[in-house]
Design a protein around this motif. Structure first.
Motif, mmCIF file in Angstrom:
data_model
loop_
_atom_site.group_PDB
_atom_site.id
_atom_site.type_symbol
_atom_site.label_atom_id
_atom_site.label_comp_id
_atom_site.label_asym_id
_atom_site.label_seq_id
_atom_site.Cartn_x
_atom_site.Cartn_y
_atom_site.Cartn_z
ATOM 1 N N GLN A 167 -37.247 -19.467 -4.689
ATOM 2 C CA GLN A 167 -36.928 -20.871 -4.871
ATOM 3 C C GLN A 167 -36.906 -21.559 -3.512
ATOM 4 O OE1 GLN A 167 -33.236 -20.852 -7.041
ATOM 5 N NE2 GLN A 167 -34.186 -19.991 -8.883
ATOM 6 N N GLU A 194 -38.593 -13.341 -7.352
ATOM 7 C CA GLU A 194 -38.615 -14.732 -7.768
ATOM 8 C C GLU A 194 -38.058 -15.564 -6.620
ATOM 9 O OE1 GLU A 194 -36.659 -17.768 -11.098
ATOM 10 O OE2 GLU A 194 -36.095 -15.638 -11.063
ATOM 11 N N SER A 199 -39.922 -21.789 -10.236
ATOM 12 C CA SER A 199 -39.915 -20.717 -9.237
ATOM 13 C C SER A 199 -41.330 -20.322 -8.854
ATOM 14 C CB SER A 199 -39.181 -19.485 -9.780
ATOM 15 O OG SER A 199 -37.816 -19.735 -9.971
#
Length: 305
Positions: A267, A265, A223
């Motif tokens: 992605q 976070e 991440s």
């Protein structure tokens, strides 16, 4: 009511995504007077959001004309734009203050609206609370100036404002027996997985909170991370890689922060951008301040009693 699903706005301007968030996201708690999101969205709402995603200029011009430095005011401006452009809504008044005979403020209407031809008093709120104990009454704001119990109690009072004797002279024509409802949005943050006790909503948007010096919860080892400024707290983040950091770099930047900071976070989403997978508040050493927390808890205990 809606004939389309809400469009995928990940590549839209952040303000358009924030508007869609305010109109469609789940309520963090049940106040008993929630106005269903579909009532504000309207039948052509998804199509209108799609048009704004393609051309956000009208929304950005509207936001430029107001005070956009505070998150609450920014959210109000987004709602105000929608209410002035959605064909099924007409604004009768907003931020209408009620004062008694002694010139003391009794309360303030967020919005008085004609909604599908019906008069409505609508209260709006976007709140972010961290749980520091057990139960809903342990939810507090990151600045230790606000708490769920205080807001829930104040909201219940605000929703009765149209019935207050001093409000009668201030209400527009047709609003004497208006409906009252709330549109609540926001996120709740927990130190670990928690079941949400009533009246917290089981589908409330959730995050984590953790001390800066400890391990942060994370979904994947690869991440990326982002530090979210206050005006970016509403909708989940969609960023270019250049706007992301690795965890070590973000931790280094947060060392100088004296208050909790919201991080995301991220992605990869497959088209070169990075999408928010989770979010949390990183708390500095010594937080929460014992004296400030004790004072806030005393206020909460007074409201709960």
């Amino acid at each position: 009511m809606a004939t389309e699903t809400v469009p995928d706005l990940r590549c839209a301007h952040p303000a358009v995504r924030d508007l869609a968030f305010l109109l469609t996201s789940p309520s963090p708690w049940h106040c008993g007077d929630e106005l269903p999101a579909r009532r504000l969205l309207g039948e052509d709402g998804p199509a209108r959001l799609n048009r704004l995603a393609r051309d956000p200029a009208p929304l950005l011009a509207w936001l430029a004309g107001g005070d956009g430095k505070r998150l609450g005011r920014y959210a109000e401006r987004l709602f105000s734009f929608w209410f002035r452009h959605a064909p099924h809504i007409r604004v009768a008044a907003e931020n209408l203050i009620v004062i008694d005979s002694g010139r003391r403020t009794v309360g303030e209407f967020d919005f008085l609206l004609w909604l599908d031809g019906e008069p409505w008093h609508l209260e709006t709120a976007s709140k972010f609370y961290l749980q520091l104990g057990d139960g809903a009454d342990s939810l507090v704001g990151p600045g230790l100036r606000d708490a769920w119990r205080l807001k829930a109690t104040k909201l219940a009072t605000q929703l009765r404002l149209s019935r207050h004797p001093d409000a009668a002279a201030r209400l527009p024509d047709g609003f004497a027996d208006c409906h009252a409802g709330a549109r609540l949005t926001g996120w709740l943050f927990f130190p670990a997985d928690h079941a949400l006790p009533p009246p917290l909503a089981p589908d409330a948007l959730r995050g984590w909170h953790a001390p800066l010096a400890e391990t942060w919860p994370r979904r994947r080892d690869d991440s990326r991370w982002a530090w979210l400024p206050r005006l970016s707290w509403l909708a989940p983040a969609w960023l270019e890689r250049a706007d992301t950091l690795d965890e070590a770099a973000l931790r280094e930047r947060l060392l100088a922060c004296p208050s909790p900071q919201l991080v995301a976070e991220l992605q990869p989403d497959g088209d070169g951008r990075w999408r928010e997978a989770a979010r949390g508040f990183v708390t500095p050493p010594g937080w929460p301040d014992p004296q400030r927390l004790a004072a806030l808890r005393a206020l909460i205990a007074g409201q709960a009693g």
